[in-house]
Scaffold this motif. Structure first.
Motif, PDB file in Angstrom:
ATOM      1  N   ASP A  10      11.363  -3.727   3.764  1.00 26.17           N
ATOM      2  CA  ASP A  10      10.451  -4.747   4.292  1.00 26.17           C
ATOM      3  C   ASP A  10       9.028  -4.192   4.208  1.00 26.17           C
ATOM      4  OD1 ASP A  10       9.293  -6.880   5.566  1.00 26.17           O
ATOM      5  OD2 ASP A  10      10.010  -6.369   7.578  1.00 26.17           O
ATOM      6  N   ASN A  11       8.222  -4.746   3.299  1.00 27.29           N
ATOM      7  CA  ASN A  11       6.847  -4.272   3.110  1.00 27.29           C
ATOM      8  C   ASN A  11       5.912  -4.849   4.168  1.00 27.29           C
ATOM      9  OD1 ASN A  11       8.107  -4.560   0.134  1.00 27.29           O
ATOM     10  ND2 ASN A  11       6.723  -2.814   0.210  1.00 27.29           N
ATOM     11  N   LYS A  12       5.285  -3.964   4.933  1.00 26.09           N
ATOM     12  CA  LYS A  12       4.298  -4.349   5.943  1.00 26.09           C
ATOM     13  C   LYS A  12       3.034  -3.541   5.681  1.00 26.09           C
ATOM     14  CE  LYS A  12       6.957  -7.160   8.344  1.00 26.09           C
ATOM     15  NZ  LYS A  12       6.679  -8.626   8.377  1.00 26.09           N
ATOM     16  N   ALA A  13       2.300  -3.944   4.647  1.00 30.35           N
ATOM     17  CA  ALA A  13       1.130  -3.176   4.219  1.00 30.35           C
ATOM     18  C   ALA A  13      -0.026  -3.336   5.195  1.00 30.35           C
ATOM     19  CB  ALA A  13       0.706  -3.618   2.823  1.00 30.35           C
ATOM     20  N   GLY A  14      -0.852  -2.295   5.274  1.00 26.23           N
ATOM     21  CA  GLY A  14      -2.053  -2.353   6.089  1.00 26.23           C
ATOM     22  C   GLY A  14      -2.329  -1.066   6.817  1.00 26.23           C
TER      23      GLY A  14
ATOM     24  N   PHE B  90       3.253  -0.050   2.627  1.00 27.26           N
ATOM     25  CA  PHE B  90       2.415  -0.281   1.456  1.00 27.26           C
ATOM     26  C   PHE B  90       2.989  -1.426   0.635  1.00 27.26           C
ATOM     27  CE2 PHE B  90       2.073   4.087   2.803  1.00 27.26           C
ATOM     28  CZ  PHE B  90       0.696   4.273   2.861  1.00 27.26           C
ATOM     29  N   SER B  91       2.197  -1.943  -0.281  1.00 27.03           N
ATOM     30  CA  SER B  91       2.613  -3.096  -1.078  1.00 27.03           C
ATOM     31  C   SER B  91       3.767  -2.751  -2.021  1.00 27.03           C
ATOM     32  CB  SER B  91       1.434  -3.618  -1.901  1.00 27.03           C
ATOM     33  OG  SER B  91       0.360  -3.991  -1.062  1.00 27.03           O
ATOM     34  N   ALA B  92       4.492  -3.772  -2.403  1.00 29.46           N
ATOM     35  CA  ALA B  92       5.591  -3.600  -3.354  1.00 29.46           C
ATOM     36  C   ALA B  92       5.053  -3.103  -4.688  1.00 29.46           C
ATOM     37  CB  ALA B  92       6.317  -4.920  -3.536  1.00 29.46           C
ATOM     38  N   GLY B  93       5.786  -2.204  -5.315  1.00 26.83           N
ATOM     39  CA  GLY B  93       5.419  -1.708  -6.634  1.00 26.83           C
ATOM     40  C   GLY B  93       4.677  -0.398  -6.655  1.00 26.83           C
ATOM     41  N   GLY B  94       4.176   0.052  -5.489  1.00 25.57           N
ATOM     42  CA  GLY B  94       3.477   1.332  -5.428  1.00 25.57           C
ATOM     43  C   GLY B  94       4.446   2.496  -5.407  1.00 25.57           C
ATOM     44  N   PRO B  95       3.932   3.738  -5.492  1.00 23.66           N
ATOM     45  CA  PRO B  95       4.804   4.914  -5.541  1.00 23.66           C
ATOM     46  C   PRO B  95       5.751   5.028  -4.346  1.00 23.66           C
ATOM     47  CG  PRO B  95       2.547   5.514  -6.104  1.00 23.66           C
ATOM     48  CD  PRO B  95       2.500   4.103  -5.611  1.00 23.66           C
ATOM     49  N   THR B  96       5.249   4.766  -3.133  1.00 22.53           N
ATOM     50  CA  THR B  96       6.100   4.872  -1.942  1.00 22.53           C
ATOM     51  C   THR B  96       7.177   3.792  -1.956  1.00 22.53           C
ATOM     52  OG1 THR B  96       4.269   5.778  -0.648  1.00 22.53           O
ATOM     53  CG2 THR B  96       6.104   4.857   0.587  1.00 22.53           C
ATOM     54  N   ASP B  97       6.793   2.574  -2.299  1.00 27.28           N
ATOM     55  CA  ASP B  97       7.730   1.450  -2.326  1.00 27.28           C
ATOM     56  C   ASP B  97       8.837   1.666  -3.355  1.00 27.28           C
ATOM     57  OD1 ASP B  97       8.416  -1.524  -1.800  1.00 27.28           O
ATOM     58  OD2 ASP B  97       8.109  -1.449  -3.964  1.00 27.28           O
TER      59      ASP B  97
ATOM     60  N   LEU C  63       4.945  -1.022  14.125  1.00 19.63           N
ATOM     61  CA  LEU C  63       6.135  -1.861  14.238  1.00 19.63           C
ATOM     62  C   LEU C  63       7.370  -1.024  14.530  1.00 19.63           C
ATOM     63  CD1 LEU C  63       5.613  -4.419  11.326  1.00 19.63           C
ATOM     64  CD2 LEU C  63       5.746  -4.952  13.760  1.00 19.63           C
ATOM     65  N   VAL C  64       7.534   0.041  13.777  1.00 25.43           N
ATOM     66  CA  VAL C  64       8.720   0.884  13.940  1.00 25.43           C
ATOM     67  C   VAL C  64       8.666   1.650  15.254  1.00 25.43           C
ATOM     68  CG1 VAL C  64      10.009   2.831  12.949  1.00 25.43           C
ATOM     69  CG2 VAL C  64       9.094   1.038  11.464  1.00 25.43           C
ATOM     70  N   ARG C  65       7.485   2.071  15.658  1.00 19.76           N
ATOM     71  CA  ARG C  65       7.335   2.792  16.928  1.00 19.76           C
ATOM     72  C   ARG C  65       7.886   1.983  18.092  1.00 19.76           C
ATOM     73  NH1 ARG C  65       3.222   2.644  20.862  1.00 19.76           N
ATOM     74  NH2 ARG C  65       2.039   1.149  19.594  1.00 19.76           N
ATOM     75  N   GLN C  66       7.752   0.681  18.033  1.00 16.60           N
ATOM     76  CA  GLN C  66       8.176  -0.184  19.129  1.00 16.60           C
ATOM     77  C   GLN C  66       9.599  -0.724  18.982  1.00 16.60           C
ATOM     78  OE1 GLN C  66       4.829  -2.976  20.328  1.00 16.60           O
ATOM     79  NE2 GLN C  66       3.894  -2.070  18.514  1.00 16.60           N
TER      80      GLN C  66
ATOM     81  N   SER D 193      -0.103  10.044   3.951  1.00 16.08           N
ATOM     82  CA  SER D 193      -1.342   9.454   4.464  1.00 16.08           C
ATOM     83  C   SER D 193      -1.140   8.904   5.871  1.00 16.08           C
ATOM     84  CB  SER D 193      -1.841   8.343   3.532  1.00 16.08           C
ATOM     85  OG  SER D 193      -0.874   7.324   3.385  1.00 16.08           O
ATOM     86  N   THR D 194      -0.006   8.261   6.114  1.00 16.25           N
ATOM     87  CA  THR D 194       0.271   7.670   7.431  1.00 16.25           C
ATOM     88  C   THR D 194       0.490   8.733   8.495  1.00 16.25           C
ATOM     89  OG1 THR D 194       1.368   5.825   6.299  1.00 16.25           O
ATOM     90  CG2 THR D 194       1.744   6.027   8.667  1.00 16.25           C
ATOM     91  N   LEU D 195       1.157   9.818   8.125  1.00 15.66           N
ATOM     92  CA  LEU D 195       1.614  10.800   9.108  1.00 15.66           C
ATOM     93  C   LEU D 195       0.709  12.021   9.255  1.00 15.66           C
ATOM     94  CD1 LEU D 195       5.399  10.672   8.145  1.00 15.66           C
ATOM     95  CD2 LEU D 195       4.297   9.530  10.072  1.00 15.66           C
ATOM     96  N   SER D 196      -0.031  12.378   8.206  1.00  9.45           N
ATOM     97  CA  SER D 196      -0.812  13.621   8.269  1.00  9.45           C
ATOM     98  C   SER D 196      -2.307  13.456   8.039  1.00  9.45           C
ATOM     99  CB  SER D 196      -0.277  14.629   7.237  1.00  9.45           C
ATOM    100  OG  SER D 196       0.959  15.146   7.653  1.00  9.45           O
ATOM    101  N   ILE D 197      -2.729  12.314   7.493  1.00 13.02           N
ATOM    102  CA  ILE D 197      -4.143  12.159   7.157  1.00 13.02           C
ATOM    103  C   ILE D 197      -4.854  11.169   8.070  1.00 13.02           C
ATOM    104  CG2 ILE D 197      -5.770  11.405   5.376  1.00 13.02           C
ATOM    105  CD1 ILE D 197      -3.874  12.592   3.306  1.00 13.02           C
ATOM    106  N   ILE D 198      -4.385   9.940   8.128  1.00 14.55           N
ATOM    107  CA  ILE D 198      -5.068   8.922   8.930  1.00 14.55           C
ATOM    108  C   ILE D 198      -5.189   9.331  10.403  1.00 14.55           C
ATOM    109  CG2 ILE D 198      -4.979   6.523   9.722  1.00 14.55           C
ATOM    110  CD1 ILE D 198      -5.894   6.977   6.793  1.00 14.55           C
ATOM    111  N   PRO D 199      -4.143   9.907  11.033  1.00 11.07           N
ATOM    112  CA  PRO D 199      -4.309  10.317  12.438  1.00 11.07           C
ATOM    113  C   PRO D 199      -5.355  11.414  12.630  1.00 11.07           C
ATOM    114  CG  PRO D 199      -1.982  10.104  11.895  1.00 11.07           C
ATOM    115  CD  PRO D 199      -2.741  10.052  10.595  1.00 11.07           C
ATOM    116  N   THR D 200      -5.682  12.125  11.552  1.00 16.06           N
ATOM    117  CA  THR D 200      -6.715  13.158  11.621  1.00 16.06           C
ATOM    118  C   THR D 200      -8.104  12.551  11.461  1.00 16.06           C
ATOM    119  OG1 THR D 200      -5.155  14.724  10.637  1.00 16.06           O
ATOM    120  CG2 THR D 200      -7.455  15.366  10.625  1.00 16.06           C
TER     121      THR D 200
END
Length: 326
Positions: free
Chosen positions: A70-74, A42-49, A83-86, A100-107
């Motif tokens: 290293d922010n790689k938003a999208g 996610f972008s810099a400055g957000g809650p996760t970042d 990126l990390v998977r590889q 959202s990345t791990l429990s929502i989007i894949p659903t």
């Protein structure tokens, strides 16, 4: 089997053995070889970042090695996940994963990564509740008034979110279902645009993170109606907790440190212990408190179990509300 096939098999086994030996040797002196990269989706400055940067800073001090964000938003964190998977599972490339990345989007949609199969769960870090908020100029001044207006014949409230499939979209649909109110969803490209319309009175309510909502509340532009935490008492004195009215209701995004599949267990153990120690320190908790962020830690297995349970819960919300992402 031909002699050529046998030779290939032997060479392949030898390569695997040497690779495993190299990782074992690397694990012994990790992270001495080079800086560690923590990829944030996610972008810099957000809650996760913000939390990732606090953790990276503390890990740098503890291990006497640079941990660089290293922010790689999208794609709701999907770009970072792929990126990390590889990446090589040597402990030098990590991901600050999110709910959202791990429990929502894949659903909601097909992804190139599997949250459980493709990663090593290392350490849960923190979570934060969403707050149900309304414009300060609105006639809705309490949770009860919102419910009354939302249930009135012929009325239809509106609520904004950071986009289709965002946690605050799902929270809004879940709340509509539980509270039995009439409300239409207005998706935005991020929370900031939704905040602009909410403050202007063009939306009736929204679910927002404390780091987004509370500065607006302090400025007199928004009003907190309730907390969507599983824990009572968050958001200030007198703020109702939705889970007390609607059993099991909790919209609390969380994050955690992960690596590619196969990170050596000694590295996982060292990182897990370090994160748990960092997140128990009063000075770190004091930095999180103004953002309504809270330590949320555990073992690697508890992290894996949490991904599973959260996936099941959000899947049921998605199904009940017939949520679809284009």
């Amino acid at each position: 089997m031909t002699s050529l096939s046998k030779r290939a098999l032997v060479l392949g086994a030898a390569a695997l053995a040497l690779g495993g030996h190299a990782f074992a040797q690397g694990a012994a002196d990790w992270p001495a070889a080079k800086p560690v990269t923590i990829v944030v989706g996610f972008s810099a400055g957000g809650p996760t970042d913000v939390v990732a940067r606090i953790v990276a800073e503390q890990l740098s001090a503890k291990f006497k090695q640079s941990f660089v964000v290293d922010n790689k938003a999208g794609a709701s964190g999907g770009v970072a996940a792929n990126l990390v998977r590889q990446a090589a599972p040597d402990g030098y490339t990590l991901m600050f994963g999110s709910s959202s990345t791990l429990s929502i989007i894949p659903t909601l949609q097909k992804t190139a990564y599997d949250p459980l199969r493709d990663f090593t769960a290392i350490a849960l870090v923190a979570s934060y509740p969403y707050f149900l908020v309304a414009p300060a100029s609105s006639s809705i001044k309490s949770l009860d008034e919102l419910l009354k207006q939302g249930r009135a014949g012929g009325s239809q409230l509106s609520y904004g979110s950071a986009g289709n499939g965002a946690v605050n979209h799902l929270a809004g649909e879940w709340f509509k279902h539980e509270a039995k109110i009439n409300a239409v969803h207005i998706p935005y490209k991020g929370d900031s645009a939704a905040v602009t319309d909410l403050v202007a009175g063009r939306l009736d309510f929204a679910f927002l993170a404390g780091s987004v909502a509370l500065p607006q509340v302090k400025a007199g532009k928004m009003r907190v109606l309730a907390s969507a935490s599983a824990v009572a008492g968050r958001g200030g004195e007198g703020v109702p907790t939705l889970g007390e009215r609607y059993k099991g209701f909790a919209a609390e995004p969380w994050n955690g440190l992960m690596g590619p599949k196969g990170v050596p267990e000694p590295i996982v153990a060292r990182l897990n212990a370090a994160v748990n120690e960092i997140m128990a320190r009063p000075d770190v908790l004091a930095r999180l408190a103004p953002m309504e962020q809270y330590a949320f830690t555990g073992t690697p297995q508890q992290f894996t179990d949490h991904i599973k349970s959260q996936t099941e819960r959000w899947a049921s919300v998605i199904k009940a509300s017939n949520i679809q992402v284009d």
